[in-house]
Design a protein around this motif. Structure first.
Motif, PDB file in Angstrom:
ATOM      1  N   MET A   1       0.831  -1.208   0.000  1.00  0.00           N
ATOM      2  CA  MET A   1       0.000   0.000   0.000  1.00  0.00           C
ATOM      3  C   MET A   1       0.865   1.258   0.000  1.00  0.00           C
ATOM      4  SD  MET A   1      -3.144  -0.896  -0.174  1.00  0.00           S
ATOM      5  CE  MET A   1      -3.909   0.647   0.264  1.00  0.00           C
ATOM      6  N   PHE A   2       1.994   1.163   0.711  1.00  0.00           N
ATOM      7  CA  PHE A   2       2.905   2.302   0.737  1.00  0.00           C
ATOM      8  C   PHE A   2       3.456   2.589  -0.660  1.00  0.00           C
ATOM      9  CE2 PHE A   2       7.262   3.947   1.126  1.00  0.00           C
ATOM     10  CZ  PHE A   2       7.019   5.134   1.813  1.00  0.00           C
ATOM     11  N   LEU A   3       3.865   1.526  -1.367  1.00  0.00           N
ATOM     12  CA  LEU A   3       4.401   1.691  -2.717  1.00  0.00           C
ATOM     13  C   LEU A   3       3.342   2.223  -3.673  1.00  0.00           C
ATOM     14  CD1 LEU A   3       6.574  -1.548  -3.060  1.00  0.00           C
ATOM     15  CD2 LEU A   3       7.356   0.807  -2.662  1.00  0.00           C
ATOM     16  N   ILE A   4       2.106   1.725  -3.538  1.00  0.00           N
ATOM     17  CA  ILE A   4       1.018   2.221  -4.382  1.00  0.00           C
ATOM     18  C   ILE A   4       0.745   3.693  -4.089  1.00  0.00           C
ATOM     19  CG2 ILE A   4      -1.460   2.012  -4.873  1.00  0.00           C
ATOM     20  CD1 ILE A   4      -1.182  -0.992  -4.351  1.00  0.00           C
ATOM     21  N   GLY A   5       0.779   4.049  -2.796  1.00  0.00           N
ATOM     22  CA  GLY A   5       0.567   5.442  -2.413  1.00  0.00           C
ATOM     23  C   GLY A   5       1.633   6.359  -3.000  1.00  0.00           C
ATOM     24  N   ILE A   6       2.890   5.931  -2.946  1.00  0.00           N
ATOM     25  CA  ILE A   6       3.983   6.724  -3.524  1.00  0.00           C
ATOM     26  C   ILE A   6       3.790   6.890  -5.032  1.00  0.00           C
ATOM     27  CG2 ILE A   6       6.453   6.714  -4.032  1.00  0.00           C
ATOM     28  CD1 ILE A   6       5.826   7.535  -1.210  1.00  0.00           C
ATOM     29  N   THR A   7       3.334   5.821  -5.688  1.00  0.00           N
ATOM     30  CA  THR A   7       3.093   5.885  -7.140  1.00  0.00           C
ATOM     31  C   THR A   7       2.059   6.950  -7.474  1.00  0.00           C
ATOM     32  OG1 THR A   7       3.607   3.534  -7.349  1.00  0.00           O
ATOM     33  CG2 THR A   7       2.401   4.568  -9.167  1.00  0.00           C
ATOM     34  N   PHE A   8       0.985   7.001  -6.688  1.00  0.00           N
ATOM     35  CA  PHE A   8      -0.044   8.005  -6.931  1.00  0.00           C
ATOM     36  C   PHE A   8       0.453   9.418  -6.620  1.00  0.00           C
ATOM     37  CE2 PHE A   8      -3.078   4.403  -6.636  1.00  0.00           C
ATOM     38  CZ  PHE A   8      -3.795   4.656  -7.802  1.00  0.00           C
ATOM     39  N   LEU A   9       1.410   9.534  -5.702  1.00  0.00           N
ATOM     40  CA  LEU A   9       1.913  10.846  -5.314  1.00  0.00           C
ATOM     41  C   LEU A   9       2.967  11.393  -6.276  1.00  0.00           C
ATOM     42  CD1 LEU A   9       2.285  10.516  -1.439  1.00  0.00           C
ATOM     43  CD2 LEU A   9       0.718  12.015  -2.671  1.00  0.00           C
ATOM     44  N   LEU A  10       3.544  10.531  -7.105  1.00  0.00           N
ATOM     45  CA  LEU A  10       4.632  10.971  -7.986  1.00  0.00           C
ATOM     46  C   LEU A  10       4.273  12.167  -8.866  1.00  0.00           C
ATOM     47  CD1 LEU A  10       6.399   7.661  -9.115  1.00  0.00           C
ATOM     48  CD2 LEU A  10       7.285   9.475  -7.623  1.00  0.00           C
ATOM     49  N   PRO A  11       3.083  12.206  -9.510  1.00  0.00           N
ATOM     50  CA  PRO A  11       2.755  13.390 -10.321  1.00  0.00           C
ATOM     51  C   PRO A  11       2.730  14.686  -9.502  1.00  0.00           C
ATOM     52  CG  PRO A  11       1.273  11.578 -10.838  1.00  0.00           C
ATOM     53  CD  PRO A  11       2.046  11.171  -9.616  1.00  0.00           C
ATOM     54  N   PHE A  12       2.262  14.611  -8.258  1.00  0.00           N
ATOM     55  CA  PHE A  12       2.221  15.801  -7.402  1.00  0.00           C
ATOM     56  C   PHE A  12       3.628  16.218  -6.982  1.00  0.00           C
ATOM     57  CE2 PHE A  12      -1.855  13.652  -6.876  1.00  0.00           C
ATOM     58  CZ  PHE A  12      -2.740  14.685  -7.161  1.00  0.00           C
ATOM     59  N   ILE A  13       4.481  15.217  -6.730  1.00  0.00           N
ATOM     60  CA  ILE A  13       5.864  15.521  -6.380  1.00  0.00           C
ATOM     61  C   ILE A  13       6.571  16.168  -7.567  1.00  0.00           C
ATOM     62  CG2 ILE A  13       8.080  14.528  -5.694  1.00  0.00           C
ATOM     63  CD1 ILE A  13       6.509  12.329  -4.231  1.00  0.00           C
ATOM     64  N   TRP A  14       6.312  15.650  -8.773  1.00  0.00           N
ATOM     65  CA  TRP A  14       6.916  16.246  -9.974  1.00  0.00           C
ATOM     66  C   TRP A  14       6.409  17.672 -10.177  1.00  0.00           C
ATOM     67  CZ3 TRP A  14       5.220  18.411 -14.515  1.00  0.00           C
ATOM     68  CH2 TRP A  14       6.195  18.621 -15.501  1.00  0.00           C
ATOM     69  N   MET A  15       5.120  17.895  -9.945  1.00  0.00           N
ATOM     70  CA  MET A  15       4.553  19.235 -10.082  1.00  0.00           C
ATOM     71  C   MET A  15       5.239  20.211  -9.135  1.00  0.00           C
ATOM     72  SD  MET A  15       0.603  20.423  -9.458  1.00  0.00           S
ATOM     73  CE  MET A  15       0.667  19.959  -7.717  1.00  0.00           C
ATOM     74  N   LEU A  16       5.415  19.805  -7.891  1.00  0.00           N
ATOM     75  CA  LEU A  16       6.076  20.656  -6.906  1.00  0.00           C
ATOM     76  C   LEU A  16       7.524  20.918  -7.297  1.00  0.00           C
ATOM     77  CD1 LEU A  16       5.672  22.038  -4.136  1.00  0.00           C
ATOM     78  CD2 LEU A  16       6.523  19.949  -3.075  1.00  0.00           C
ATOM     79  N   SER A  17       8.203  19.871  -7.729  1.00  0.00           N
ATOM     80  CA  SER A  17       9.596  20.009  -8.141  1.00  0.00           C
ATOM     81  C   SER A  17       9.725  20.943  -9.341  1.00  0.00           C
ATOM     82  CB  SER A  17      10.180  18.635  -8.468  1.00  0.00           C
ATOM     83  OG  SER A  17      11.481  18.742  -8.987  1.00  0.00           O
ATOM     84  N   ALA A  18       8.843  20.774 -10.332  1.00  0.00           N
ATOM     85  CA  ALA A  18       8.897  21.604 -11.533  1.00  0.00           C
ATOM     86  C   ALA A  18       8.639  23.072 -11.227  1.00  0.00           C
ATOM     87  CB  ALA A  18       7.889  21.103 -12.565  1.00  0.00           C
ATOM     88  N   SER A  19       7.808  23.334 -10.219  1.00  0.00           N
ATOM     89  CA  SER A  19       7.501  24.727  -9.880  1.00  0.00           C
ATOM     90  C   SER A  19       8.692  25.446  -9.262  1.00  0.00           C
ATOM     91  CB  SER A  19       6.314  24.782  -8.919  1.00  0.00           C
ATOM     92  OG  SER A  19       6.669  24.321  -7.625  1.00  0.00           O
ATOM     93  N   PHE A  20       9.712  24.684  -8.816  1.00  0.00           N
ATOM     94  CA  PHE A  20      10.898  25.280  -8.201  1.00  0.00           C
ATOM     95  C   PHE A  20      12.035  25.497  -9.206  1.00  0.00           C
ATOM     96  CE2 PHE A  20       9.754  23.024  -3.963  1.00  0.00           C
ATOM     97  CZ  PHE A  20       8.769  23.970  -3.733  1.00  0.00           C
ATOM     98  N   LYS A  21      11.870  24.987 -10.434  1.00  0.00           N
ATOM     99  CA  LYS A  21      12.980  24.956 -11.382  1.00  0.00           C
ATOM    100  C   LYS A  21      12.912  26.104 -12.390  1.00  0.00           C
ATOM    101  CE  LYS A  21      13.145  19.872 -11.446  1.00  0.00           C
ATOM    102  NZ  LYS A  21      12.954  18.685 -12.307  1.00  0.00           N
ATOM    103  N   PRO A  22      14.066  26.438 -13.016  1.00  0.00           N
ATOM    104  CA  PRO A  22      14.033  27.283 -14.211  1.00  0.00           C
ATOM    105  C   PRO A  22      13.360  26.512 -15.342  1.00  0.00           C
ATOM    106  CG  PRO A  22      16.260  27.131 -13.298  1.00  0.00           C
ATOM    107  CD  PRO A  22      15.428  26.112 -12.590  1.00  0.00           C
TER     108      PRO A  22
END
Length: 262
Positions: A1-22
């Motif tokens: 369940m933890f791995l599945i949860g991380i998989t679902f969170l990846l797009p949000f993590i990428w969104m947050l990361s992209a908002s910090f980048k040039p």
């Protein structure tokens, strides 16, 4: 369940990361989850204070969403209590009529609503937008089911002591269904915050636009700048995360209470 949860969170993590980048680093491969170059201040400043200042749309959304949620919760609670605990002629027929309106798609009544709002002078106002969301059939039905579970002996005891419906409603009935009210309040907040259709149709002045419509205009102007788009998206979801974190205990209590009653 933890791995599945991380998989679902990846797009949000990428969104947050992209908002910090040039902008040049957004689509760098392999993906840099932690940016090597940071552009936080510039990205969020452009989003917040740029050509389409999201701070104004943000304030409009907070104003409309909070007021709509408060009014809708109060109106739905009063209607639910009346249908559950107040005896009056034609109650079941009236409740059936209310439920039947739930089957009518909102798009089917847009034109009559638009004409009526123009005639009443409610078009292009926040008051008119709040009025649209002030009553919910789903909220009334949900809360009615919880009010039905309130033991009538509590209400009868208060009635013997001389309390009327208003006092019983506010001092006894509402506290007993607090988890259900919190659950519906969170749902109403999320629905109103994410509402795109009603602000698009019933608002024209740019200074009155809510965040969802404002982001659409922002996307039209900055659609090729993904770092800015992601920054705008992060800003848009922050209130939803906060309201859920604050109210999740009440939501769980509401689900547990419903499960016990079932």
């Amino acid at each position: 369940m933890f791995l599945i949860g991380i998989t679902f969170l990846l797009p949000f993590i990428w969104m947050l990361s992209a908002s910090f980048k040039p902008e040049t680093d957004v689509f760098k491969y392999p993906i840099e989850w932690i940016p090597s170059k940071w552009n936080i201040v510039e990205n969020y400043k452009e989003v917040w204070l740029g050509k389409y200042p999201l701070y104004l749309f943000y304030w409009n959304s907070i104003k409309v969403t909070v007021l709509t949620t408060l009014v809708s919760v109060l109106v739905s609670c009063m209607a639910a209590y009346a249908f559950a605990k107040v005896q009056f002629k034609g109650k079941n027929v009236a409740f059936l009529v209310v439920l039947s309106t739930f089957m009518i798609p909102s798009q089917a009544v847009l034109v009559p609503q638009f004409i009526l709002y123009r005639q009443l002078g409610l078009f292009d106002t926040h008051f008119g937008l709040i009025l649209l969301g002030s009553f919910s059939v789903l909220g009334t039905f949900l809360l009615r089911q919880f009010f039905l579970g309130v033991n009538n002996e509590y209400l009868e005891a208060a009635r013997i002591d001389g309390a009327g419906h208003w006092k019983i409603f506010f001092t006894i009935a509402l506290p007993l269904v607090r988890p259900a009210i919190a659950t519906y309040g969170i749902l109403r907040f999320i629905w109103t915050w994410n509402d795109y259709q009603n602000p698009l149709i019933f608002l024209r002045s740019e200074n009155l636009l809510t965040l969802q419509v404002g982001i659409r205009k922002f996307a039209d102007a900055y659609g090729e700048f993904y770092s800015l788009m992601m920054a705008g998206s992060v800003i848009a979801i922050v209130p939803l995360l906060l309201i859920f974190i604050i109210g999740q205990k009440q939501v769980i209590e509401g689900i547990s209470l419903g499960g016990v009653k079932g």
